[in-house]
Design a protein around this motif. Sequence first.
Motif, short mmCIF file in Angstrom:
data_model
loop_
_atom_site.label_atom_id
_atom_site.label_comp_id
_atom_site.label_asym_id
_atom_site.label_seq_id
_atom_site.Cartn_x
_atom_site.Cartn_y
_atom_site.Cartn_z
N VAL A 159 0.67 -1.12 0.12
CA VAL A 159 -0.29 0.04 -0.14
C VAL A 159 1.36 1.69 -0.09
O VAL A 159 0.51 2.17 -0.65
N THR A 160 1.76 1.28 0.40
CA THR A 160 3.13 2.96 0.57
C THR A 160 3.54 2.93 -0.25
O THR A 160 3.66 4.42 -0.60
N LEU B 281 4.08 5.61 -5.55
CA LEU B 281 4.35 5.51 -6.99
C LEU B 281 3.03 6.17 -7.78
O LEU B 281 3.00 7.91 -8.24
N LEU B 282 1.33 6.79 -6.77
CA LEU B 282 0.81 7.95 -7.36
C LEU B 282 1.11 9.23 -7.39
O LEU B 282 1.04 10.11 -8.08
N PHE B 283 1.43 9.39 -5.89
CA PHE B 283 2.00 10.75 -5.75
C PHE B 283 3.09 11.31 -6.59
O PHE B 283 3.05 12.42 -7.14
N GLY B 284 4.27 10.94 -6.29
CA GLY B 284 5.45 11.01 -7.35
C GLY B 284 5.13 10.71 -9.17
O GLY B 284 5.60 12.14 -9.72
N TYR C 78 3.43 14.60 -13.30
CA TYR C 78 2.01 14.92 -14.26
C TYR C 78 1.73 16.59 -14.70
O TYR C 78 1.52 16.65 -15.30
N PHE C 79 1.40 16.64 -13.25
CA PHE C 79 0.79 18.72 -12.76
C PHE C 79 1.91 18.89 -12.80
O PHE C 79 1.27 20.42 -13.37
#
Length: 355
Positions: free
Chosen positions: A19-20, A25-28, A33-34
């Motif tokens: 989960v961590t 990965l999603l945060f990075g 991306y943004f």
Amino acid sequence: MFDVFSRWYKDRFSDPHAVTLGILLLFGFGIIYFFGSLLAPLLAAIVIAYLLDWPVNSLQKYGINRTGAVIFVMLGFVGVAVLAVLGLLPTVFKQGANFVRELPYMLNQAQGYLLTLPEQYPEMIDAEMVSTLMDNVRNKLISSGEAIVSFSLGSLINIAALLIYCILVPLLVFFMLKDKVVLMQSVTRFLPENRQLAGQVWTEMNSQIINYIRGKVVEILIVGIVSYVVFAVLDLRYSALLAVLVGLSVLIPFIGAAAVTVPVALVGMFQWGFTSDFWYLMIAYGVIQALDGNVLVPVLFSEAVNLHPVSIIVAVLVFGGIWGFWGIFFAIPLATLVKAVVNAWPSDKATQQAA
């Protein structure tokens, strides 16, 4: 359907370390991306810091403290960069402007040759189709060339931003190299405790990124220099410009070499026609590409994870479409990251077997 999703979720996300890793990965990916355009100087500084960390560590082995080693390496890097820019950019820019001006004549010559093909193969090639194709290509290339050589207010703003980056990036690189341990510890403080799996993936990827950046820079230099020597010996026009294009083409596996073949062949055909000199050029260019793909790349990237060519092309298309230049540059490490995460991600079955 819900039961299937529930079993899949329990199978893949039962481990808190997994989960961590997923959250990180999603945060990075979300940050890049943004805010990728805003972080471009930081990304450039990270790439250069990876490149220069090896000579800094090498100097430390001889008893030089890290600050002194960083100062020495940075002075050498900035000096080489300034000499390269002052010696290479004016020539490349001048040849690029001349190439754009002569591009319509090259296209006319290419069109003249292509229009002879319908006479030789009337059942396969239509003259009107050739004319339409060449008109579209001519309009696209000429409009692109005019955009390159024309300076607008926006271009001046970009130049001003580039000058600022030329100051900010070396400063970032200096402090990243000098305070490497402190910065890594500061970042680690904000990470969750259940990060064993993330640490495992990062350890593997850190080694891959270091090898990839160093190898890719060496590959660009070797291919570019060899191409320039070959083009100069053959007395090819725009040799410096084409050599830079060939060197940079290695950033895009498979696709880059095919794309750069067009300007190389176009210049050779415009200069010599379909004579023996033209075929010597194309044979030499083919040998350079063959040696790069079959000798240089295996030597430089021998420690890289083996990826299928389809995976590499898909990574270039996907990450290049998302993050532009940086996505293309890091396509192979990112593809390796995806593979490493998939291989390392625990499942409920693996957990039960380990227990």
